[in-house]
Design a protein around this motif. Structure first.
Motif, PDB file in Angstrom:
ATOM      1  N   GLY A 240       0.809  -1.220   0.000  1.00 43.93           N
ATOM      2  CA  GLY A 240       0.000   0.000   0.000  1.00 43.93           C
ATOM      3  C   GLY A 240       0.837   1.261   0.000  1.00 43.93           C
ATOM      4  O   GLY A 240       1.902   1.334   0.626  1.00 43.93           O
ATOM      5  N   VAL A 241       0.337   2.276  -0.730  1.00 46.68           N
ATOM      6  CA  VAL A 241       0.997   3.580  -0.835  1.00 46.68           C
ATOM      7  C   VAL A 241      -0.045   4.665  -0.577  1.00 46.68           C
ATOM      8  O   VAL A 241      -1.182   4.571  -1.069  1.00 46.68           O
ATOM      9  N   ALA A 242       0.333   5.686   0.166  1.00 46.22           N
ATOM     10  CA  ALA A 242      -0.556   6.831   0.393  1.00 46.22           C
ATOM     11  C   ALA A 242       0.259   8.112   0.408  1.00 46.22           C
ATOM     12  O   ALA A 242       1.374   8.138   0.923  1.00 46.22           O
ATOM     13  N   VAL A 243      -0.310   9.173  -0.159  1.00 49.77           N
ATOM     14  CA  VAL A 243       0.312  10.494  -0.171  1.00 49.77           C
ATOM     15  C   VAL A 243      -0.482  11.397   0.757  1.00 49.77           C
ATOM     16  O   VAL A 243      -1.723  11.392   0.733  1.00 49.77           O
ATOM     17  N   SER A 244       0.205  12.176   1.562  1.00 48.51           N
ATOM     18  CA  SER A 244      -0.475  13.076   2.490  1.00 48.51           C
ATOM     19  C   SER A 244      -1.268  14.136   1.729  1.00 48.51           C
ATOM     20  O   SER A 244      -0.928  14.489   0.595  1.00 48.51           O
ATOM     21  N   PRO A 245      -2.339  14.657   2.317  1.00 41.42           N
ATOM     22  CA  PRO A 245      -3.150  15.666   1.634  1.00 41.42           C
ATOM     23  C   PRO A 245      -2.379  16.905   1.191  1.00 41.42           C
ATOM     24  O   PRO A 245      -2.754  17.557   0.214  1.00 41.42           O
ATOM     25  N   ASP A 246      -1.272  17.240   1.885  1.00 40.69           N
ATOM     26  CA  ASP A 246      -0.475  18.396   1.465  1.00 40.69           C
ATOM     27  C   ASP A 246       0.582  18.027   0.418  1.00 40.69           C
ATOM     28  O   ASP A 246       1.397  18.879   0.023  1.00 40.69           O
ATOM     29  N   SER A 247       0.588  16.761  -0.026  1.00 38.97           N
ATOM     30  CA  SER A 247       1.478  16.253  -1.078  1.00 38.97           C
ATOM     31  C   SER A 247       2.949  16.216  -0.677  1.00 38.97           C
ATOM     32  O   SER A 247       3.810  15.959  -1.513  1.00 38.97           O
ATOM     33  N   ARG A 248       3.259  16.430   0.583  1.00 40.41           N
ATOM     34  CA  ARG A 248       4.652  16.517   1.015  1.00 40.41           C
ATOM     35  C   ARG A 248       5.264  15.197   1.461  1.00 40.41           C
ATOM     36  O   ARG A 248       6.497  15.059   1.479  1.00 40.41           O
ATOM     37  N   THR A 249       4.423  14.209   1.802  1.00 39.69           N
ATOM     38  CA  THR A 249       4.928  12.981   2.391  1.00 39.69           C
ATOM     39  C   THR A 249       4.236  11.780   1.768  1.00 39.69           C
ATOM     40  O   THR A 249       3.030  11.802   1.536  1.00 39.69           O
ATOM     41  N   VAL A 250       5.028  10.735   1.511  1.00 36.72           N
ATOM     42  CA  VAL A 250       4.504   9.493   0.949  1.00 36.72           C
ATOM     43  C   VAL A 250       4.799   8.363   1.928  1.00 36.72           C
ATOM     44  O   VAL A 250       5.921   8.231   2.423  1.00 36.72           O
ATOM     45  N   TYR A 251       3.789   7.551   2.208  1.00 40.63           N
ATOM     46  CA  TYR A 251       3.926   6.415   3.114  1.00 40.63           C
ATOM     47  C   TYR A 251       3.780   5.123   2.316  1.00 40.63           C
ATOM     48  O   TYR A 251       2.868   4.982   1.504  1.00 40.63           O
ATOM     49  N   VAL A 252       4.691   4.167   2.574  1.00 43.08           N
ATOM     50  CA  VAL A 252       4.702   2.906   1.832  1.00 43.08           C
ATOM     51  C   VAL A 252       4.794   1.750   2.822  1.00 43.08           C
ATOM     52  O   VAL A 252       5.721   1.693   3.644  1.00 43.08           O
ATOM     53  N   ALA A 253       3.845   0.817   2.730  1.00 41.32           N
ATOM     54  CA  ALA A 253       3.808  -0.321   3.641  1.00 41.32           C
ATOM     55  C   ALA A 253       4.691  -1.443   3.118  1.00 41.32           C
ATOM     56  O   ALA A 253       4.459  -1.972   2.027  1.00 41.32           O
ATOM     57  N   GLY A 254       5.723  -1.817   3.884  1.00 43.56           N
ATOM     58  CA  GLY A 254       6.611  -2.915   3.513  1.00 43.56           C
ATOM     59  C   GLY A 254       6.060  -4.241   4.026  1.00 43.56           C
ATOM     60  O   GLY A 254       6.279  -4.610   5.182  1.00 43.56           O
ATOM     61  N   GLN A 255       5.378  -4.986   3.173  1.00 49.44           N
ATOM     62  CA  GLN A 255       4.604  -6.146   3.614  1.00 49.44           C
ATOM     63  C   GLN A 255       5.454  -7.288   4.175  1.00 49.44           C
ATOM     64  O   GLN A 255       4.986  -8.051   5.020  1.00 49.44           O
ATOM     65  N   SER A 256       6.688  -7.409   3.709  1.00 50.27           N
ATOM     66  CA  SER A 256       7.562  -8.476   4.224  1.00 50.27           C
ATOM     67  C   SER A 256       8.545  -7.939   5.248  1.00 50.27           C
ATOM     68  O   SER A 256       9.647  -8.468   5.427  1.00 50.27           O
ATOM     69  N   SER A 257       8.157  -6.904   5.925  1.00 46.40           N
ATOM     70  CA  SER A 257       9.016  -6.290   6.932  1.00 46.40           C
ATOM     71  C   SER A 257       8.161  -5.860   8.104  1.00 46.40           C
ATOM     72  O   SER A 257       6.972  -6.160   8.173  1.00 46.40           O
ATOM     73  N   ARG A 258       8.747  -5.139   9.003  1.00 44.01           N
ATOM     74  CA  ARG A 258       7.997  -4.489  10.078  1.00 44.01           C
ATOM     75  C   ARG A 258       8.133  -2.977   9.941  1.00 44.01           C
ATOM     76  O   ARG A 258       8.107  -2.247  10.927  1.00 44.01           O
ATOM     77  N   PHE A 259       8.264  -2.509   8.686  1.00 41.43           N
ATOM     78  CA  PHE A 259       8.547  -1.094   8.487  1.00 41.43           C
ATOM     79  C   PHE A 259       7.583  -0.450   7.491  1.00 41.43           C
ATOM     80  O   PHE A 259       7.190  -1.062   6.491  1.00 41.43           O
ATOM     81  N   VAL A 260       7.252   0.790   7.790  1.00 40.43           N
ATOM     82  CA  VAL A 260       6.612   1.691   6.837  1.00 40.43           C
ATOM     83  C   VAL A 260       7.675   2.683   6.386  1.00 40.43           C
ATOM     84  O   VAL A 260       8.311   3.342   7.225  1.00 40.43           O
TER      85      VAL A 260
END
Length: 351
Positions: A70-90
């Motif tokens: 999964g990928v999501a961009v913040s409403p202000d377009s400044r930050t992108v979050y990516v879910a690392g499915q085979s890890s414990r990290f975003v």
């Protein structure tokens, strides 16, 4: 709801872009309240956003946590979050510098969404066997996990509604769980068709839509009373759904059909079905609503569609096994996760 409220609702549904724009607010408890404002006082959905182009170009590829989903961009377009499915990290990407910071979460992260005030990200998590299902909250400033709550089995592609509540499709239980945005307190459970994969909303906050993989339907949820009002048949195995910025068009990526179905939100009928690449996993709109982007998992491509005609305007090579695509609200870039490459591809989608 009062008769006056029903009158405003009827005006919006029948007229679409017309004499009034409705803003819906829902307090933590008590009745829904609405306020209407003249369209002249409210910017249109596309007036401040960049126009999209039919042929995006790749501008960068970034390494992120293992098997990005999964990928999501913040409403202000400044930050992108990516879910690392085979890890414990975003992985958290600074959109300006393209630097990547990994934030540890308690369980494998699967999907992610961002609060409308940019203050926090909500992460859907579960183990491979579906156990330890829950949501973690990441503080956007400190980049630390501040809260974890348990959910039903296998929370999928969650989203934040216009009223700030967090809607979570529960894949293995045939329901959508709805939480308050601040305390993450569960307030509603909505039964839907089996295997809901994602949830999205009309921009006015009147309807939610969730595609059901096993049932090959889109459930239409009335957000006034959080009940399913209709099921719209679509092509086989819908995985992802997107709603156009003006709310009039719904696109559904149908994984086993290699197609994207188009639904008219006023009639709730299919108005087209368009071929795309092999195993379309994710779909989203350009910020201006003119084009759509489809992550074709088995083709390693991003298909670009003309939304009005359904024609393919470009096929762009991205990383291996693209899982999700998200467009920055300012309309400048799209971000595509590649599960087999541990990368995110950044594409320029406007001039």
């Amino acid at each position: 709801m009062t008769q006056a409220g029903l009158g405003v609702l009827a005006l919006v549904v029948s007229a679409g872009v017309g004499a009034a724009t409705v803003v819906v607010t829902r307090p933590p408890a008590g009745p829904v309240t609405i306020a209407a404002a003249p369209v002249s006082a409210v910017p249109s959905a596309t007036s401040t956003r960049r126009s999209s182009i039919p042929g995006p170009r790749v501008v960068a590829t970034l390494r992120v946590a293992a098997e990005p989903g999964g990928v999501a961009v913040s409403p202000d377009s400044r930050t992108v979050y990516v879910a690392g499915q085979s890890s414990r990290f975003v992985s958290v990407i600074d959109a300006a510098t393209r630097s990547v910071t990994d934030v540890r979460v308690p369980r494998p992260p699967r999907f992610v969404t961002v609060a409308r005030d940019n203050s926090r990200a909500y992460v859907a998590m579960y183990e491979d066997d579906g156990s330890h299902s829950g949501i973690a909250v990441i503080d956007a400033e400190t980049r630390e996990v501040t809260k974890v709550v348990a959910t039903g089995p296998q929370p999928y592609d969650l989203a934040v509604a216009p009223d700030g509540r967090v809607w979570v499709p529960i894949h293995s239980a045939g329901r959508v769980e709805v939480y308050t945005g601040d305390e993450l307190r569960r307030v509603v459970t909505v039964p839907v068709a089996p295997n809901p994969h994602s949830v999205r909303f009309g921009p006015e906050g009147l309807r939610a839509y969730t595609p059901a993989h096993e049932s090959s339907v889109v459930s239409v949820i009335d957000m006034w009373d959080d009940s399913v009002r209709q099921s719209v048949p679509v092509s086989k195995a819908p995985h992802s759904l997107a709603v156009s910025p003006d709310g009039r068009t719904i696109l559904v990526a149908c994984y086993d059909a290699d197609r994207v179905d188009r639904i008219d939100s006023l009639t709730l009928r299919r108005s087209g079905s368009f071929p795309v690449g092999d195993k379309p996993q994710s779909v989203t709109f350009a910020a201006d609503g003119r084009h759509a982007y489809v992550a074709d998992e088995d083709d390693n491509t991003l298909t670009v569609l003309n939304v009005r005609t359904g024609a393919t305007t470009a096929k762009v090579r991205v990383g291996r096994s693209p899982r999700a695509v998200a467009v920055a609200p300012d309309g400048l870039y799209a971000y595509v996760s590649a599960g087999d490459d541990n990368t995110v591809t950044i594409l320029r989608v406007s001039p």
